[in-house]
Design a protein around this motif. Sequence first.
Motif, mmCIF file in Angstrom:
data_model
loop_
_atom_site.group_PDB
_atom_site.id
_atom_site.type_symbol
_atom_site.label_atom_id
_atom_site.label_comp_id
_atom_site.label_asym_id
_atom_site.label_seq_id
_atom_site.Cartn_x
_atom_site.Cartn_y
_atom_site.Cartn_z
ATOM 1 N N TYR A 54 0.806 -1.220 0.000
ATOM 2 C CA TYR A 54 0.000 0.000 0.000
ATOM 3 C C TYR A 54 0.838 1.269 0.000
ATOM 4 N N ALA A 55 2.050 1.202 0.516
ATOM 5 C CA ALA A 55 2.895 2.401 0.535
ATOM 6 C C ALA A 55 4.057 2.308 -0.437
ATOM 7 N N GLY A 56 4.310 1.143 -0.997
ATOM 8 C CA GLY A 56 5.408 0.990 -1.943
ATOM 9 C C GLY A 56 6.775 0.972 -1.296
ATOM 10 N N ILE A 57 6.829 0.712 0.018
ATOM 11 C CA ILE A 57 8.101 0.683 0.747
ATOM 12 C C ILE A 57 8.474 -0.776 0.989
ATOM 13 N N LEU A 58 9.419 -1.289 0.230
ATOM 14 C CA LEU A 58 9.853 -2.673 0.410
ATOM 15 C C LEU A 58 10.781 -2.741 1.618
ATOM 16 N N ASN A 59 10.261 -3.256 2.704
ATOM 17 C CA ASN A 59 11.024 -3.357 3.949
ATOM 18 C C ASN A 59 11.658 -4.737 4.031
ATOM 19 N N LEU A 60 12.936 -4.820 3.699
ATOM 20 C CA LEU A 60 13.646 -6.093 3.791
ATOM 21 C C LEU A 60 14.110 -6.390 5.217
ATOM 22 N N GLY A 61 13.838 -5.465 6.120
ATOM 23 C CA GLY A 61 14.195 -5.669 7.524
ATOM 24 C C GLY A 61 12.986 -5.709 8.420
ATOM 25 N N GLN A 62 11.863 -6.216 7.912
ATOM 26 C CA GLN A 62 10.635 -6.272 8.712
ATOM 27 C C GLN A 62 10.828 -7.095 9.983
ATOM 28 N N ALA A 63 11.764 -8.035 9.951
ATOM 29 C CA ALA A 63 12.006 -8.865 11.128
ATOM 30 C C ALA A 63 12.637 -8.086 12.273
ATOM 31 N N THR A 64 13.134 -6.879 12.021
ATOM 32 C CA THR A 64 13.734 -6.092 13.100
ATOM 33 C C THR A 64 12.696 -5.751 14.158
ATOM 34 N N THR A 65 11.589 -5.139 13.747
ATOM 35 C CA THR A 65 10.545 -4.775 14.699
ATOM 36 C C THR A 65 9.902 -6.027 15.298
ATOM 37 N N PHE A 66 9.819 -7.082 14.510
ATOM 38 C CA PHE A 66 9.315 -8.362 15.006
ATOM 39 C C PHE A 66 10.204 -8.875 16.139
ATOM 40 N N GLY A 67 11.514 -8.844 15.940
ATOM 41 C CA GLY A 67 12.448 -9.322 16.949
ATOM 42 C C GLY A 67 12.476 -8.445 18.181
ATOM 43 N N THR A 212 -5.930 1.604 5.591
ATOM 44 C CA THR A 212 -5.874 1.710 4.133
ATOM 45 C C THR A 212 -7.093 2.426 3.561
ATOM 46 N N LYS A 213 -8.216 2.379 4.273
ATOM 47 C CA LYS A 213 -9.439 3.020 3.778
ATOM 48 C C LYS A 213 -9.594 4.444 4.291
ATOM 49 N N SER A 214 -8.729 4.848 5.201
ATOM 50 C CA SER A 214 -8.794 6.214 5.726
ATOM 51 C C SER A 214 -8.213 7.197 4.723
ATOM 52 N N LYS A 215 -8.371 8.501 5.036
ATOM 53 C CA LYS A 215 -7.814 9.523 4.147
ATOM 54 C C LYS A 215 -6.297 9.391 4.074
ATOM 55 N N ALA A 216 -5.663 9.151 5.231
ATOM 56 C CA ALA A 216 -4.208 8.985 5.243
ATOM 57 C C ALA A 216 -3.791 7.792 4.392
ATOM 58 N N GLY A 217 -4.570 6.707 4.481
ATOM 59 C CA GLY A 217 -4.253 5.517 3.697
ATOM 60 C C GLY A 217 -4.367 5.778 2.202
ATOM 61 N N LEU A 218 -5.376 6.542 1.799
ATOM 62 C CA LEU A 218 -5.541 6.859 0.378
ATOM 63 C C LEU A 218 -4.400 7.744 -0.118
ATOM 64 N N ILE A 219 -3.963 8.675 0.734
ATOM 65 C CA ILE A 219 -2.832 9.527 0.357
ATOM 66 C C ILE A 219 -1.566 8.698 0.220
ATOM 67 N N VAL A 220 -1.388 7.744 1.127
ATOM 68 C CA VAL A 220 -0.215 6.868 1.058
ATOM 69 C C VAL A 220 -0.212 6.082 -0.247
ATOM 70 N N GLN A 221 -1.377 5.593 -0.663
ATOM 71 C CA GLN A 221 -1.456 4.853 -1.923
ATOM 72 C C GLN A 221 -1.191 5.766 -3.111
ATOM 73 N N ALA A 222 -1.626 7.011 -3.006
ATOM 74 C CA ALA A 222 -1.320 7.972 -4.071
ATOM 75 C C ALA A 222 0.178 8.249 -4.136
ATOM 76 N N ILE A 223 0.815 8.319 -2.959
ATOM 77 C CA ILE A 223 2.275 8.508 -2.922
ATOM 78 C C ILE A 223 2.979 7.333 -3.577
ATOM 79 N N ARG A 224 2.462 6.136 -3.336
ATOM 80 C CA ARG A 224 3.042 4.942 -3.958
ATOM 81 C C ARG A 224 3.020 5.049 -5.483
ATOM 82 N N ASP A 225 1.934 5.583 -6.030
ATOM 83 C CA ASP A 225 1.779 5.624 -7.483
ATOM 84 C C ASP A 225 2.415 6.855 -8.121
ATOM 85 N N GLN A 226 2.260 8.024 -7.477
ATOM 86 C CA GLN A 226 2.788 9.273 -8.048
ATOM 87 C C GLN A 226 3.302 10.157 -6.914
ATOM 88 N N GLU A 227 4.481 9.836 -6.416
ATOM 89 C CA GLU A 227 5.003 10.557 -5.249
ATOM 90 C C GLU A 227 5.228 12.031 -5.537
#
Length: 376
Positions: A54-67, A212-227
Amino acid sequence: MSGKTKTEIVICAAVCLAILLVPVFMNDSFLLNKYARYLVLGMLAIALSLSWGYAGILNLGQATTFGLGSYCMAMALKLKTIPIHTGPDGLPDFMVWNNVPELPWFWKPFYSTTFGVTAGIVIPVLFAALLGWFMFRGRVTGVYAAITTLAAMVVVQLVIIDQQAYTGGFNGITDLAQFDVAGFAFDAYGSASYYLVAICLTASLFLALAVTKSKAGLIVQAIRDQEDRVRFFGYDVALYKIFIFSVSGAIAGLAGMLYTIVMEFASPTFMGVPLSLSVVIWVAVGGRQSLVGAMLGALIVAGMQGALSESETFLDSWTLVMGLLFVLVVLFLPKGIAGAVETITARFERRDPAPAQQPQRTDAAGAGTHHLESLP
């Protein structure tokens, strides 16, 4: 509320209800524990889908916050084992072995389980927000953001391993007490722990869906497509990215705490490269732009991985089978399983062609003309 949103809510509710009903038809404590572990990994996939899909941010370190969430819970549960698995001064056993004279100051607040649970969410959020602030304020995007998250994860893992006297090093934190709330203990192999994980999974899924359905979520998706276009409209792009990155970290931190409860230990492998890359595979297979698809992708792939690794036939080759599966999905299902289902459903729901006297224009110019003609 649009029809698509209602459909997503119904699908999420149906999947979560099915998950909650599993203990009703199963009394095997070993399988309940295994399925609870898979559900936790499903939560981790939801976290990555939120930032990547939804944000277009590929987090290859997602396990950091998990750990980090996992270690916060482990620290709180470890201090409940006193005097068992501790030294004469009430120190955790690994601190006694490393000649630590007294309990470090940053361990003392974890005598409170409430603090441990709170820290398991707050610390991952602060870490994600701080890392996001440096990346997104500096306009680091794409592959560079992915490499940065991966490097940060490796650094945190090395620090955890190096500080053996305070973290248990390679061995992690083991011999933990059971998690309890108001005197009610959650046995890792009991139905109570399964329900705890399933309820947290349900809450995380609907929280992510609401975002994702909130206004902030829609803006984030717009940033993903046309930052750049969103930035030209005056929105603080970095702030929205930090927000979604932090929410993803909160869900991952909660998943890490639950993983410690069902696994009964915390390990630096929980924030390792193999787990982070596995999450990327799960989300890609399920569909990165579908929260429930990413979750189901984690359940399916992790379940297949567990079944193949325990099978005598695929004991030595299950990794090749999983690699082949991922290659096939990338080649033939680029949007994952959820994308394939959506495409098939759209074909069946395709409307009848418009009348001949008013043909429907589908090209960009036709669409623009149609909107102009509708103006008074």
